[in-house]
Design an enzyme around this catalytic site. Structure first.
Site, mmCIF file in Angstrom:
data_model
loop_
_atom_site.group_PDB
_atom_site.id
_atom_site.type_symbol
_atom_site.label_atom_id
_atom_site.label_comp_id
_atom_site.label_asym_id
_atom_site.label_seq_id
_atom_site.Cartn_x
_atom_site.Cartn_y
_atom_site.Cartn_z
ATOM 1 C CD GLU A 434 -2.219 1.422 3.094
ATOM 2 O OE1 GLU A 434 -1.278 -0.110 3.695
ATOM 3 O OE2 GLU A 434 -2.725 2.053 3.420
ATOM 4 C CG ASP A 512 -0.292 1.724 7.103
ATOM 5 O OD1 ASP A 512 0.912 1.148 5.997
ATOM 6 O OD2 ASP A 512 -0.307 2.678 6.372
ATOM 7 C CG ASP A 514 -3.946 2.392 9.036
ATOM 8 O OD1 ASP A 514 -4.182 1.478 8.687
ATOM 9 O OD2 ASP A 514 -3.623 3.611 8.945
ATOM 10 C CG ASP A 516 -7.007 5.010 6.163
ATOM 11 O OD1 ASP A 516 -8.590 4.465 6.028
ATOM 12 O OD2 ASP A 516 -7.081 5.856 6.119
#
Ligand code: 0RA
Length: 646
Positions: A434, A512, A514, A516
């Protein structure tokens, strides 16, 4: 096949023993597929299938499953009870024969109408052989009978332990931890999804599952009760719960064709995806086969004939293809075949030739009636097919562009790909990363011999909501196709994959840790699931697991992947230590990323598997579809992304 016509004439001595229990323990994978998580859960299915068979033969209507506190499993039914009388040939109780002779449990003899019998049709004796301890209890003729076994060996002869006015069979077993590689820890969601599926596939049976290891807010054990009165019709509604239905109701039929019981249910929705799930004797046939071909033939033939008869196709400038009839279609096909021949890589492709025409005829009759009786729906369906054909023509051009690039290897590789030096796919890995910045770090951190990096920019397209041509026009998606070396689409099947030129055997999604990041990982997974499912099925797709914390004290530093690990490290470091919370891959330097996430010696990656195809389909349509509330609920309940094992 009617109950009366084929009334089984069971007796204790119709049981034929075939092979030894020792062999099962020596070669467990031959019987249950593997000795990992999947094989472990198959033990439960094997026992449940016996009870389902008893129910399908009309002798019981309730099956209860418990995951006990110690991770043993109990399965109870209210059937006739396994016979306990003396088995003439073996000289012991029939119950003991069923439990200790391989091949005795399922196949009594050809006269007994029995089509199911577990994934591999192996019978409960296999479960016994692979269990540390198993107890069989039979409620029959006013008495309770019992026998226990250790690793498949009886601890004592069948005995009576009491009186009862109940009837049925109960089996409790704890798998042998020296056989299984996986921890003996049953996944409630996996088992409950299968019980739900079985209840849809076998309407009328009440199936419950109780997890005695965990309680809800009110202090009750986690429990679900499944009881489908409409069978496949309800199954289709369940799968399409978050999609918008195009017709007034689910189209369905149930009957027998050429002696083969056939059940079909289907509905069109406003999406662009095709969702066909097929079953033979309650087993999901991932690779399809003759029943699926029959369905396609019946569907295409009938709809085409109808559409032509209405004149709606007269002004079309192009041909309608088979695919066009299945866009936005959700359907389940379930057949019962007495002697199924399973073929294909995973032995989940039905080979019996006679099934094609049986299903095709059944579907034609069902659809012809429906179209005649529901002209408004019929028109809607034909319009949908025409739109699909138009979109496909547009998509074809886009796809051919991707294809052309892919075929021209070398020059055709995407500019953003940092390829690896080696060229043997078995040794090579590609990280789909990403963002450009994390991509840069990964590029520095990697072992360039065998690790390639493809940075993906921002959010990739949500394929769940996009038409095919948009998918093939999308830059990030084109890059994935060309980097992987995979081509898609043939004349007959626009989504047929060609994996022959697959350039990497490990495809790692690295995002990541998280919200997102999980969203992006889910978008990429959705793309793989809808457009490159075989990559997942063949075990090429992984999710990288970057650490969440770095705990430092002086020169000492350790990484943690969850809160418990973090606390344990802090403790080890003397109770207080500075903690760095990684919010994204970008916060790690190249060396840290290599050490924790990319180095094959230390990293932990999660292999993406599909436990239950129908359930996975529903999850993706829910996660990526239009309706927000169910998505929010799912994300709240599965806050740790790590747990969506599709
Ligand atoms: C063969 C014959 C009979 C019952 C069963 C099998 C049977 C097996 C299982 C396995 C789990 N639950 C089961 N329930 C029944 C009965 C024959 C008779 O009563 O005539």
């Amino acid at each position: 096949m009617s109950e009366e016509a084929k009334k089984p004439n069971y007796s204790a001595d119709s049981i034929q023993a075939l092979e030894g229990m020792e062999h099962v323990r020596m070669r467990p994978s031959m019987y249950i597929g593997d000795v990992g998580v999947r094989g472990l859960h198959h033990l439960v299915y094997e026992v449940v299938d016996n009870s389902i068979d008893e129910a399908m033969a009309g002798h019981c209507d309730a099956v209860d499953v418990w995951i006990n506190e110690d991770n043993s499993i109990s399965v109870k039914d209210n059937g006739r009870g396994i016979p306990v009388g003396m088995h003439k040939k073996e000289g012991v109780s029939a119950l003991e024969v069923v439990m200790t002779k391989i091949g005795a449990g399922g196949k009594f003899d050809k006269d007994s109408y029995k089509v199911s019998g577990g994934l591999h049709g192996v019978g409960v004796s296999v479960v016994n052989a692979l269990s540390n301890h198993l107890k069989a209890t039979v409620y029959r003729d006013g008495k309770i009978w019992e026998q226990e076994y250790e690793k498949g060996k009886p601890s004592y002869p069948v005995k009576t332990v009491g009186e009862t006015d109940e009837k049925g069979t109960m089996v409790t077993f704890i798998p042998d931890d020296t056989i299984f590689q996986a921890e003996i820890d049953f996944n409630y969601e996996t088992l409950s999804a299968r019980m739900r599926e079985l209840s849809f596939l076998n309407k009328g049976i009440k199936i419950s599952i109780t997890d005695k290891r965990s309680k809800d807010d009110e202090g009750n054990f986690i429990r679900e009760d499944f009881h489908s009165t409409e069978g496949l019709k309800e199954f289709v509604r369940y799968l399409d719960a978050t999609r918008e239905q195009l017709t007034s109701d689910v189209i369905s039929m149930e009957g027998e064709k050429n002696g083969i019981p056939v059940e079909v249910a289907m509905v069109y929705n406003t999406s662009y995806t095709e969702n066909l799930h097929s079953y033979v004797n309650n087993i999901n046939t991932h690779e399809g086969g003759t029943h699926l071909s029959g369905f396609r033939r019946g569907l295409t033939g009938t709809l085409k004939k109808y559409a032509e008869s209405t004149g709606m196709l007269d002004k079309l400038k192009f041909e309608i293809a088979g695919d066009d009839f299945r866009e936005g279609l959700t359907a389940i096909i379930s057949v019962k075949v007495a002697e199924p021949q399973f073929e294909g890589q995973t032995k989940t492709k039905l080979g019996n030739r006679e099934v094609t025409s049986a299903v095709s005829q059944a579907v034609s009759e069902m659809l012809t009636n429906y179209l005649e009786e529901n002209p408004a729906d019929a028109k809607t369906i034909v319009q949908k097919v025409i739109l699909a054909a138009q979109a496909r023509n547009a998509a074809k051009k886009a796809r051919e562009m991707v294809q052309r690039k892919t075929v021209m290897s070398g020059g055709g590789l995407p500019g953003k790909l940092s390829d690896c030096a080696w060229s043997e796919p078995e040794k090579c890995e590609i990280f789909l990363v990403e963002g450009d910045s994390a991509g840069g770090t990964a590029k520095q951190g990697r072992d360039r011999n065998f690790q390639a990096i493809l940075p993906l920019r921002g959010k990739i397209l949500n394929v769940e909501k996009a038409m095919q041509h948009k998918v093939f026009e999308n830059e990030e998606i084109k890059n994935m196709f060309t980097a992987l070396g995979v081509t898609i689409g043939t004349e007959e099947d626009s989504k047929a994959l060609n994996l022959e030129k697959l350039r990497y055997h490990k495809i790692v999604i690295m995002c990541d840790a998280d919200v997102d990041g999980s969203h992006i990982a889910t978008l990429i997974l959705t793309f793989f699931f809808r457009y490159m499912k075989e990559l997942i099925e063949e075990g090429y797709v992984y999710i990288a697991a970057p650490p969440l914390y770095l705990v430092k004290k002086g020169a000492k530093k350790e990484y943690a992947w969850n809160d418990e690990e973090r606390d344990a490290i802090v403790e080890k470091f003397g109770g207080s230590a500075p903690i760095q919370r990684y919010k994204g891959l970008g916060e790690m330097n190249a060396e840290q990323l290599w050490d924790t996430t990319m180095n094959p010696e230390f990293r932990t990656m999660r292999l993406v598997t599909i436990d239950n195809s129908a359930e996975a389909d529903r999850t993706f349509s829910m996660l990526m579809g239009d309706e927000v509330p169910p998505r929010r609920e799912f994300i709240e309940n599965n806050a740790v992304y790590a747990n969506i094992d599709i």
